[in-house]
Structures are given as structure tokens and as C-alpha cells.
Design a protein around this motif. Structure first.
Motif, PDB file in Angstrom:
ATOM      1  N   LEU A   1     -12.398  28.767  51.415  1.00 48.75           N
ATOM      2  CA  LEU A   1     -12.007  28.234  51.965  1.00 48.75           C
ATOM      3  C   LEU A   1     -11.187  28.488  53.692  1.00 48.75           C
ATOM      4  N   GLY A   2     -12.350  28.352  54.880  1.00 44.50           N
ATOM      5  CA  GLY A   2     -11.488  29.048  55.237  1.00 44.50           C
ATOM      6  C   GLY A   2     -13.864  28.717  56.093  1.00 44.50           C
ATOM      7  N   ALA A   3     -13.733  28.311  58.007  1.00 41.49           N
ATOM      8  CA  ALA A   3     -14.814  28.462  57.959  1.00 41.49           C
ATOM      9  C   ALA A   3     -14.710  30.005  58.074  1.00 41.49           C
ATOM     10  N   PHE A   4     -16.560  30.306  58.865  1.00 40.49           N
ATOM     11  CA  PHE A   4     -17.233  31.706  58.492  1.00 40.49           C
ATOM     12  C   PHE A   4     -18.457  31.913  59.208  1.00 40.49           C
ATOM     13  N   ASP A   5     -18.905  32.864  59.875  1.00 45.89           N
ATOM     14  CA  ASP A   5     -19.750  32.974  60.294  1.00 45.89           C
ATOM     15  C   ASP A   5     -20.858  33.850  59.016  1.00 45.89           C
ATOM     16  N   ALA A   6     -22.147  33.878  58.950  1.00 47.19           N
ATOM     17  CA  ALA A   6     -23.094  34.565  57.789  1.00 47.19           C
ATOM     18  C   ALA A   6     -23.690  35.263  58.250  1.00 47.19           C
ATOM     19  N   TYR A   7     -24.103  36.938  58.136  1.00 45.81           N
ATOM     20  CA  TYR A   7     -24.802  37.396  58.218  1.00 45.81           C
ATOM     21  C   TYR A   7     -25.656  37.918  57.018  1.00 45.81           C
ATOM     22  N   TRP A   8     -26.860  37.665  56.338  1.00 46.27           N
ATOM     23  CA  TRP A   8     -27.615  38.780  56.045  1.00 46.27           C
ATOM     24  C   TRP A   8     -28.413  39.716  56.602  1.00 46.27           C
ATOM     25  N   ASP A   9     -28.174  41.167  55.907  1.00 45.36           N
ATOM     26  CA  ASP A   9     -28.621  42.107  56.609  1.00 45.36           C
ATOM     27  C   ASP A   9     -28.374  42.398  57.538  1.00 45.36           C
ATOM     28  N   GLY A  10     -26.732  41.972  58.685  1.00 50.14           N
ATOM     29  CA  GLY A  10     -26.974  41.977  59.297  1.00 50.14           C
ATOM     30  C   GLY A  10     -27.188  40.542  60.435  1.00 50.14           C
ATOM     31  N   GLN A  11     -28.144  40.198  60.160  1.00 51.91           N
ATOM     32  CA  GLN A  11     -28.942  38.913  60.821  1.00 51.91           C
ATOM     33  C   GLN A  11     -28.362  38.276  60.609  1.00 51.91           C
TER      34      GLN A  11
ATOM     35  N   ASN B   1     -20.362  28.180  60.272  1.00 51.50           N
ATOM     36  CA  ASN B   1     -20.052  26.600  59.694  1.00 51.50           C
ATOM     37  C   ASN B   1     -18.174  27.285  60.376  1.00 51.50           C
ATOM     38  N   GLY B   2     -18.651  26.033  60.352  1.00 45.77           N
ATOM     39  CA  GLY B   2     -17.267  25.616  61.700  1.00 45.77           C
ATOM     40  C   GLY B   2     -17.517  26.775  62.557  1.00 45.77           C
ATOM     41  N   VAL B   3     -15.996  27.068  63.437  1.00 48.49           N
ATOM     42  CA  VAL B   3     -16.024  28.085  64.799  1.00 48.49           C
ATOM     43  C   VAL B   3     -14.520  29.032  63.630  1.00 48.49           C
ATOM     44  N   VAL B   4     -15.130  30.370  63.740  1.00 54.49           N
ATOM     45  CA  VAL B   4     -13.396  30.760  63.014  1.00 54.49           C
ATOM     46  C   VAL B   4     -12.881  31.689  64.158  1.00 54.49           C
ATOM     47  N   GLY B   5     -11.749  31.416  64.485  1.00 55.51           N
ATOM     48  CA  GLY B   5     -10.308  31.578  65.236  1.00 55.51           C
ATOM     49  C   GLY B   5      -9.744  32.189  64.891  1.00 55.51           C
ATOM     50  N   ASP B   6      -8.418  32.490  65.599  1.00 55.77           N
ATOM     51  CA  ASP B   6      -7.792  33.243  65.266  1.00 55.77           C
ATOM     52  C   ASP B   6      -6.015  32.911  65.040  1.00 55.77           C
ATOM     53  N   SER B   7      -6.073  31.360  65.600  1.00 54.55           N
ATOM     54  CA  SER B   7      -5.085  30.327  64.926  1.00 54.55           C
ATOM     55  C   SER B   7      -6.458  29.031  65.066  1.00 54.55           C
ATOM     56  N   SER B   8      -4.528  27.988  64.066  1.00 52.61           N
ATOM     57  CA  SER B   8      -5.299  26.748  63.988  1.00 52.61           C
ATOM     58  C   SER B   8      -5.673  25.950  65.370  1.00 52.61           C
ATOM     59  N   SER B   9      -6.102  26.317  66.637  1.00 50.10           N
ATOM     60  CA  SER B   9      -6.220  25.938  67.719  1.00 50.10           C
ATOM     61  C   SER B   9      -7.977  26.166  68.346  1.00 50.10           C
ATOM     62  N   THR B  10      -7.649  27.465  67.317  1.00 52.77           N
ATOM     63  CA  THR B  10      -8.818  27.769  68.300  1.00 52.77           C
ATOM     64  C   THR B  10     -10.019  27.967  67.073  1.00 52.77           C
ATOM     65  N   GLU B  11      -9.654  28.421  65.761  1.00 61.78           N
ATOM     66  CA  GLU B  11     -10.026  27.650  64.432  1.00 61.78           C
ATOM     67  C   GLU B  11     -10.465  26.059  64.170  1.00 61.78           C
TER      68      GLU B  11
END
Length: 581
Positions: A89-99, A104-114
């Protein structure tokens, strides 16, 4: 109906033989509430991290990092690729072994940036990073578009063959979608039967139940067929919960009306389900848990109704009891995966059983309808025969012949009275129900004819305020005929009486006739027989009111009385104006 059975059997066979992929999952994950880009790489020292089981995550207003470890096996063939599935239940950036492997969407610290990401994300693991052994999936997550007050969110992740992984949502959705055709067919067929043949509420309820289950399956399949952003997950779960509550109520209502419980018992069972649902909504956390429990409450109430029907030896009760037990049996295997993995198979089997019982009930009602039509035709013929007996015709023709010679005016009046009676007889004999007013008119026509034939003045005193009440044809006429034929009145004036008594939803017709004491000295007060007339009255009342009628007879020194009670029903159309036709 057989076509529906074949469809359901094919669906069950398809589900049982569907090949499932090998899934690689982890029991736990680590999370830290700190936005540090270094967490994209595997962290060896996780002493500052929180270790949690895969049963959701705590929603934070800031950005968090998640790490999950997977132990990949050897590839089955050189061309095999692994994929990773993440549902959160969120937006995320996924890294596999650091890569970095996906956004998935844009991660943000507020509803306006996410920008919300989709609820289910499938990502290809680079072949160079899918060697056998330990690997780490790192997720940078934000959940700024969840409803206010929501403290916990769903979270799940697994690794499997990439080709099978991208097909998995469609395979999961294909089963209920295949069943949707059968559900629509069954719902429309039940609705057609309700409006065209059988006005039984169980057919209408069953149709509504099928449409509700269809809506529930579409709501569940929506996730796999048309991925949506995570901010739509809660509204979808709320819709699933509402449909689960409705299906629970309809399931209870179906069994309540199918087994024809008393009205009070039906209401009590429905209230039990509603109260149980309200308690569940207030006291249980989690949409999936609520949906499952409210549905189980409905199944439990249906089970209770079926147990009662089994104890009272109602038809199909034992068979349906076994079906309900099998329906809820998979809950003992895995309660939390019941709605996802076993509900489709279980409900398919239960639906087949419910279709079978409805089909059997429909066949029985068809036979009863045919028998009722045959009985109605026989009663119609009996009513006509009772007034066209050979000795009646012979005596009538003889009387007409004498009056033509001695008093032509009297002959004309007699013929007109006889014609009035025959008109009423022709109009009422073909109907299963008429108004009390029409029945009284038929009796008065007959008494007028008998007055001419016997030189006795017959009269009928009437005390009836609701003459538009329904009554089977010929009931009172039969009592009048029996009063005249059994007593052989010799007096110049005979008065019969008819009293109507209304008691809420029941009416009682009381017919009283004077007794020829010489003729009836050997008749016991509790042993009055009307012969074929009694059989006719019983048959007509059974045809119109089933078992909802009573008849009582009594006798005094100078009169006998018949009291007939049956449900009160008002008719607006009468046979007035026949005399002028």
C-alpha cells in the motif's frame, strides 16, 4: 438446466487441474524509518532495523526502507528468468542487490510530491543478478495517499519464474470470470422463472444471490485484470466487504424462504445475521478478516436453518446440509486463504447443489400445477353437472310444458330465471375464485328457480359487509342445494341465512338452514354428511387456500349450520350485469 451443470463441472475440472508455479517467499522482512540511499544495498548489520513477519506493515508519514532476503535455486533451463512480485500500500523504488530494477509511482514525503504506484507490481530480475544463493530486495516506500486513520497496510512479496508470474494474475482472475457466465445464466433463468411461472421468493433471492456473488468475483478479479494505483485498494476492499455482507444476508434469506419457515423465524435469522455483521465490523480489524467472518456468519445461519429443516424432515434438507458442510470445510485448512483459494471451488459446488434442489422443486411444482389444472377442470365440470342432472332437466321441462298450457306468463318468468342461473353458472364454473357477491347472486338465482319448481317461496337473508371478498365458486350454492334436497321442505316459506364474519385476515361464512325434524330425527349433531357436495367443497377450498381453511357443522332442534373459515382476500371484478346480457 443440464447445460448449466456441464458448465459448472467443466469449471471445477479446470480449477483442479490448473498447474501452479513454484513460489519462493520469505517469512520475514526488515524495515527502518530512515531515508538513506545506502539502504539500496544489502545491509549486513540490521541491529537498527525492525524485523517483522509478512502480515502487513505499519504506515508511517515519512519514507521507509524495506529489505527482504530470498534464496534463489538453480534455473530449470538457461533461458529461465526470475521475477519478483511486490504488493504494498504505497509507492516505491525497487533495488535488487543494490541495482535499481523498477519505479512504482513516485516516492514522496507528502501527498503533493508522491504519485501513487499500482497495488501489484511485477519486475524482471536481471539474469546476471539471479544466480543461485542469497539475494536482497530493497524497497524505498512512501504511503501518502492512504485514508486518514489507517495505521496498517498490506504488504507481500515473492519470487518465481517471470513468465509464470506475469500470467499468474490472469490465471487467478480467469476462474471467477469463467464462472461469471454461468452465474449470469443462472441468475437470469431464476428471474425468468420467478416472473413467468413461480412467484416463489426463493427464486428471486437466488437470482439476487448469484448476481451478488458475480459482483463479488468481479471486485476480486479487478485487481488482476486491471491493476490500479494503491489509493484505490481501500475503496475496493470496502466494496468487497459490502458485497460479502449482502451475500451473507441473501444466503440466509434463500434458505429461510426455500424451506418456508414461519415469518417470525425468518426475521429472527436475518436479525441474527445483521447483528453478527455489526459486531464483526466494530470488533474485528482488517477488511479481509471482516469479509470472511461476515460471510461465515451467513453460512452458519444457513447451516442452522438447514439443520432445523433436517430435524423437521423437509425435502432436500439432508442433501443441502452435506453441501453446506463441504462448502465451509476448507476453512479448517487455511482460514486466511479461504476467500482467495477455496471460495471459488466451494461456491461452485454449492451452487450446483442449490441448482439441483431448485430444479427438483421446480419439477415437483410443475407436477402440482398440472394436477391443480386437472383438478380445476374436474371441479368445473362437477359444478356444471350438479345443475344439469338428468332428473333436474326432465322435471324442469315438464314444469315448463305445464306452465305453457296453463300460465304462459309464469313459464316466461321461469325460463328467464333459469337462464339467469345458467348464465351465472357458465361464468363462474370456469373460474377458481369469485367474489362473495357473485356467489350470493348465483344462490339467489337458484332459489328463484326452485321457488317456481316447488311452489315454495325460498329466501336468503344476507349479513355480509364485505361482499367483494374472494370465495371459491359454488361453495354456498352447494350448501343451499343440500339444504333443499335433504330436507324436502313442505312449508310455504323457507328462510335461509348467510352471515359473514371478518377476523383480521380471516373470514368465516356461516350458513344456516331450517331442519325438517321428521326427516332428520336420526341425524346426530356431529355427524352431518353432505355426500358429494362435501367432497366438492373440500376440493375447491384445497385448490384455492391449501390447508388454510376449516369447516365445522352443528345442529339444533330446528336448524343446522355450517361454518367455513378461510383467508380473507378482496377481489375488485364481479359478474354484475349478466342478467342484462
Amino acid at each position: 438446466m443440464r447445460i448449466v451443470y456441464l458448465i459448472m463441472i467443466c469449471l471445477l475440472t479446470f480449477s483442479l487441474h490448473a498447474k501452479q508455479p513454484t513460489l519462493i517467499a520469505s517469512d520475514t522482512y526488515h524495515v527502518i524509518n530512515d531515508d538513506n540511499p545506502a539502504y539500496a544495498y544489502p545491509v549486513a548489520d540490521k541491529s537498527q532495523w525492525q524485523k517483522r513477519a509478512f502480515n502487513g506493515f505499519i504506515i508511517r508519514p515519512d519514507i521507509s526502507w524495506f529489505q527482504i532476503e530470498y534464496d534463489l535455486p538453480h534455473r530449470q533451463n538457461p533461458t529461465q528468468n526470475f521475477g519478483v512480485f511486490v504488493s504494498i500500500l504505497g509507492a516505491f523504488d525497487a533495488y535488487w542487490d543494490g541495482q535499481l530494477i523498477a519505479h512504482n509511482g513516485v516516492v514522496g514525503d507528502s501527498s503533493s510530491t508522491e504519485i501513487p504506484g499500482i497495488i501489484d507490481k511485477i519486475m524482471l530480475i536481471p539474469p546476471a543478478l539471479s544466480t543461485p544463493g542469497k539475494h536482497t530486495l530493497s524497497l524505498r516506500v512512501s504511503s501518502q495517499h492512504v485514508p486518514l486513520g489507517l495505521e496498517n497496510g498490506s504488504f507481500f512479496s515473492l519470487v518465481t519464474d517471470y513468465e509464470q508470474l506475469i500470467q499468474l494474475p490472469y490465471k487467478k482472475a480467469s476462474r471467477p470470470l469463467l464462472m461469471s457466465g454461468a452465474l449470469i445464466l443462472v441468475a437470469l433463468y431464476s428471474l425468468f422463472l420467478f416472473f413467468t411461472s413461480f412467484k416463489q421468493p426463493s427464486y428471486l433471492i437466488f437470482s439476487a444471490l448469484c448476481l451478488t456473488i458475480l459482483s463479488l468475483m468481479l471486485a476480486e478479479s479487478w485487481r488482476g485484470l486491471a491493476p490500479y494505483t494503491y489509493d484505490w485498494q481501500i475503496p475496493r476492499l470496502q466494496l468487497v466487504l459490502v458485497l460479502s455482507c449482502l451475500a451473507s444476508l441473501l444466503l440466509t434469506a434463500f434458505f429461510g424462504w426455500f424451506y418456508q419457515l414461519k415469518q417470525r423465524h425468518k426475521i429472527l435469522w436475518l436479525l441474527f445475521v445483521v447483528v453478527g455483521q455489526l459486531i464483526t465490523l466494530v470488533s474485528v480489524d482488517g477488511f479481509d478478516n471482516r469479509s470472511l467472518i461476515v460471510f461465515i456468519i451467513g453460512v452458519g445461519s444457513a447451516l442452522g436453518i438447514t439443520v432445523y429443516a433436517t430435524l423437521t424432515k423437509q425435502q432436500h434438507a439432508v442433501l443441502m446440509l452435506g453441501g453446506l458442510i463441504l462448502f465451509i470445510a476448507p476453512i479448517s485448512i487455511n482460514m486466511y486463504s479461504y476467500m482467495d483459494q477455496y471460495f471459488f471451488l466451494s461456491f461452485s459446488a454449492l451452487l450446483c447443489l442449490m441448482l439441483y434442489t431448485l430444479a427438483q422443486t421446480m419439477n415437483q411444482r410443475n407436477k402440482q400445477l398440472i394436477q391443480s389444472q386437472l383438478t380445476s377442470n374436474r371441479l368445473e365440470l362437477e359444478l356444471v353437472k350438479r345443475n344439469l342432472q338428468p332428473h333436474f332437466i326432465l322435471n324442469t321441462l315438464t314444469a315448463v310444458e305445464e306452465w305453457i298450457e296453463e300460465s304462459p306468463a309464469t313459464a316466461v318468468k321461469f325460463i328467464n330465471a333459469l337462464a339467469d342461473e345458467f348464465r351465472f353458472m357458465a361464468a363462474t364454473s370456469a373460474r377458481s375464485i369469485i367474489t362473495l357477491k357473485d356467489e350470493i347472486a348465483l344462490c339467489q338465482s337458484h332459489l328463484k328457480v326452485m321457488s317456481y319448481r316447488t311452489n315454495i317461496e325460498y329466501s336468503l337473508i344476507i349479513d355480509a359487509n364485505l361482499q367483494h371478498a374472494a370465495i371459491p365458486p359454488g361453495i354456498i350454492l352447494t350448501l343451499v342445494e343440500n339444504a333443499i334436497s335433504h330436507n324436502h321442505y313442505q312449508h310455504g316459506h323457507v328462510t335461509l341465512s348467510l352471515v359473514q364474519t371478518i377476523n383480521q385476515s380471516q373470514q368465516t361464512i356461516s350458513f344456516t338452514a331450517p331442519i325438517d325434524t321428521k326427516k332428520n330425527t336420526q341425524t346426530h349433531a356431529n355427524n352431518i354428511h353432505l355426500g358429494l357436495g362435501s367432497q366438492y367443497i373440500d376440493a375447491r377450498l384445497n385448490e384455492s387456500f391449501g390447508a388454510q381453511w376449516t369447516i365445522e357443522s352443528s345442529m339444533t332442534n330446528d336448524a343446522w349450520q355450517m361454518d367455513i373459515s378461510f383467508p380473507l382476500k378482496r377481489l375488485n371484478n364481479t359478474l354484475e350485469g349478466l342478467k342484462n346480457d
